[in-house]
Write a protein that holds these residues in place. Structure first.
Motif, mmCIF file in Angstrom:
data_model
loop_
_atom_site.group_PDB
_atom_site.id
_atom_site.type_symbol
_atom_site.label_atom_id
_atom_site.label_comp_id
_atom_site.label_asym_id
_atom_site.label_seq_id
_atom_site.Cartn_x
_atom_site.Cartn_y
_atom_site.Cartn_z
ATOM 1 N N LEU A 57 0.866 -1.172 0.000
ATOM 2 C CA LEU A 57 0.000 0.000 0.000
ATOM 3 C C LEU A 57 0.902 1.220 0.000
ATOM 4 C CD1 LEU A 57 -2.919 1.174 0.340
ATOM 5 C CD2 LEU A 57 -2.504 1.121 2.799
ATOM 6 N N GLN A 61 -1.832 6.486 -1.475
ATOM 7 C CA GLN A 61 -3.188 6.096 -1.088
ATOM 8 C C GLN A 61 -3.681 6.867 0.126
ATOM 9 O OE1 GLN A 61 -5.403 3.401 -2.002
ATOM 10 N NE2 GLN A 61 -4.181 2.100 -3.297
ATOM 11 N N SER A 65 -6.251 14.207 -3.284
ATOM 12 C CA SER A 65 -5.872 14.377 -4.693
ATOM 13 C C SER A 65 -5.016 15.625 -4.917
ATOM 14 C CB SER A 65 -7.130 14.460 -5.563
ATOM 15 O OG SER A 65 -7.957 15.530 -5.146
ATOM 16 N N ARG A 243 -9.669 7.943 5.427
ATOM 17 C CA ARG A 243 -9.101 7.846 4.086
ATOM 18 C C ARG A 243 -9.414 6.469 3.491
ATOM 19 N NH1 ARG A 243 -8.389 11.219 0.640
ATOM 20 N NH2 ARG A 243 -7.449 12.557 2.233
ATOM 21 N N VAL A 245 -8.880 3.467 1.113
ATOM 22 C CA VAL A 245 -7.717 2.888 0.434
ATOM 23 C C VAL A 245 -8.126 1.576 -0.232
ATOM 24 C CG1 VAL A 245 -6.078 3.922 2.049
ATOM 25 C CG2 VAL A 245 -6.968 1.634 2.507
ATOM 26 N N SER A 246 -7.328 1.169 -1.189
ATOM 27 C CA SER A 246 -7.588 -0.108 -1.855
ATOM 28 C C SER A 246 -6.267 -0.757 -2.232
ATOM 29 C CB SER A 246 -8.459 0.086 -3.097
ATOM 30 O OG SER A 246 -7.781 0.882 -4.057
ATOM 31 N N SER A 248 -4.750 -3.304 -4.857
ATOM 32 C CA SER A 248 -5.076 -3.889 -6.150
ATOM 33 C C SER A 248 -4.996 -5.407 -6.101
ATOM 34 C CB SER A 248 -4.134 -3.362 -7.232
ATOM 35 O OG SER A 248 -4.240 -1.962 -7.350
ATOM 36 N N THR A 334 -10.015 -3.555 0.397
ATOM 37 C CA THR A 334 -10.427 -2.153 0.488
ATOM 38 C C THR A 334 -10.651 -1.838 1.959
ATOM 39 O OG1 THR A 334 -12.767 -2.738 0.217
ATOM 40 C CG2 THR A 334 -11.546 -2.156 -1.780
#
Length: 367
Positions: A57, A61, A65, A243, A245-246, A248, A334
């Motif tokens: 991670l 993340q 932005s 926050r 987060v993911s 993949s 996630t």
């Protein structure tokens, strides 16, 4: 009895299959010696540790932005929203209000315009590495404020943060004109290593000398737009609140576990080892394991904010057999994370490293 199972491919598959069969035979023989007439086939369980592919991670993340890791991963870039502000001639020149709508020699005045660039709410503080603020000044007055006559004036630009000047520039009427309807732009470099800890203030001080005859209109304005330009920062502290987060989807690479082992699985545990550089950041992850043709398995995992943490996730026999040994078994996650009230210090290359391994309980018989 515990045994570590490396990636089973080629010759290794045969070796581990033969080892398992040898163990079965050895235990069976021992049972025959101990008992005159065995009433049932001997049975025993053994634990096998099967490594699987890990994931990570990245620090990005955890950021809004408006704060991003630069392409060379050497710093963060902070993206501000530009600001536009203006003042009327009446506000800049109080003496002009007494002669409004008259054609007279322009009186001298010194006036200021103020605006501010708002920092991202999550940014507690940072140290400027490079960047500038582009200041565009548009003259909507009926005269040039820094060239109203043969005498020249100036516009001084000051950029501040927390009351400390972090950039400055001066525009002189000696070499620059600002006629009616014109816009001039100055890029003001920000001081290297200066602290960025509050809204970035932009102050323009216009020193306009007395000038030739003009028609005074106190409703006319001078407007300013401040635009940050590639502001890079280091030594950053940010707030992390709710926050999302993911992680993949990553292939667990379990397809090489031989069927001779899969058929003997009785249960087991997934161990997730977290190496977390973001001390104090905690929350919950929803971990999902999927395999072609099987129902996805979802487990909730709590992150405690410590630098190192191991989480155990138990699975039943049938759940493990639904993906162990299958091609395309994947793990993803996630969740939502939170940090301490004072924020956390971060660097661009930091990441949470997540290692995974399965401890499988195997029976001596297939069932």
């Amino acid at each position: 009895m515990a045994y570590s199972l490396p990636r089973a491919t080629g010759q290794a598959v045969a070796q581990h299959r033969n080892a398992l069969r040898a163990l079965l035979l050895a235990v069976s023989c021992a049972s025959l010696v101990a008992c005159d007439i065995p009433t049932a086939a001997p049975r025993w369980d053994v634990k096998f540790m099967v490594p699987s592919k890990g994931t990570s991670l990245a620090v990005g993340q955890l950021l809004p932005s408006s704060i991003v890791v630069t392409s060379d991963a050497s710093a963060f870039q902070v993206n501000f929203t530009p600001v536009t502000f203006s003042r009327t001639l009446g506000e800049l020149c109080p003496a002009c209000t007494l002669i409004n709508n008259q054609r007279v020699p322009k009186p001298a005045f010194t006036g200021t315009l103020n605006g501010s660039l708002t920092l991202p709410a999550e940014l507690v503080n940072a140290q400027i590495q490079s960047g500038s603020v582009d200041v565009a000044i548009r003259n909507n007055l009926s005269f040039d404020p820094i060239r109203p006559s043969a005498t020249r004036g100036t516009i001084t630009i000051a950029i501040t943060s927390a009351g400390v000047q972090i950039g400055a520039a001066t525009i002189s009427g000696i070499d620059t004109a600002l006629p009616t309807g014109a816009t001039i732009v100055r890029s003001v470099p920000l001081a290297v290593n200066a602290s960025l800890s509050s809204a970035v203030g932009i102050t323009l001080t216009i020193d306009s000398p007395a000038g030739d005859q003009v028609t005074i209109n106190t409703s006319q304005t001078i407007s300013v737009t401040g635009t940050p330009n590639l502001v890079r920062v280091q030594n950053v502290r940010v707030l992390i609140a709710n926050r999302a987060v993911s992680i993949s989807q990553v292939d667990l690479n379990l397809q090489d576990v031989d069927d001779v082992f899969v058929k003997r699985i009785q249960g087991g545990t997934l161990f997730l080892d977290f190496a977390n550089p973001f001390t104090g950041v905690s929350g919950t992850l929803s971990v999902r394991i999927s395999a072609p043709g099987s129902t996805p398995l979802v487990r909730s995992v709590a992150i405690n904010g410590l630098a190192n943490q191991t989480v155990s996730v138990p699975f039943t026999r049938d759940e493990l057999r639904s993906f162990i040994g299958k091609n395309g078994a994947t793990l993803s996650a996630t969740g939502t994370l939170n940090g301490p009230n004072g924020g956390i210090a971060i660097t661009p290359k930091q990441l949470v490293v997540i290692s995974s391994r399965f401890e499988l309980i195997l029976s001596s018989t297939e069932n």
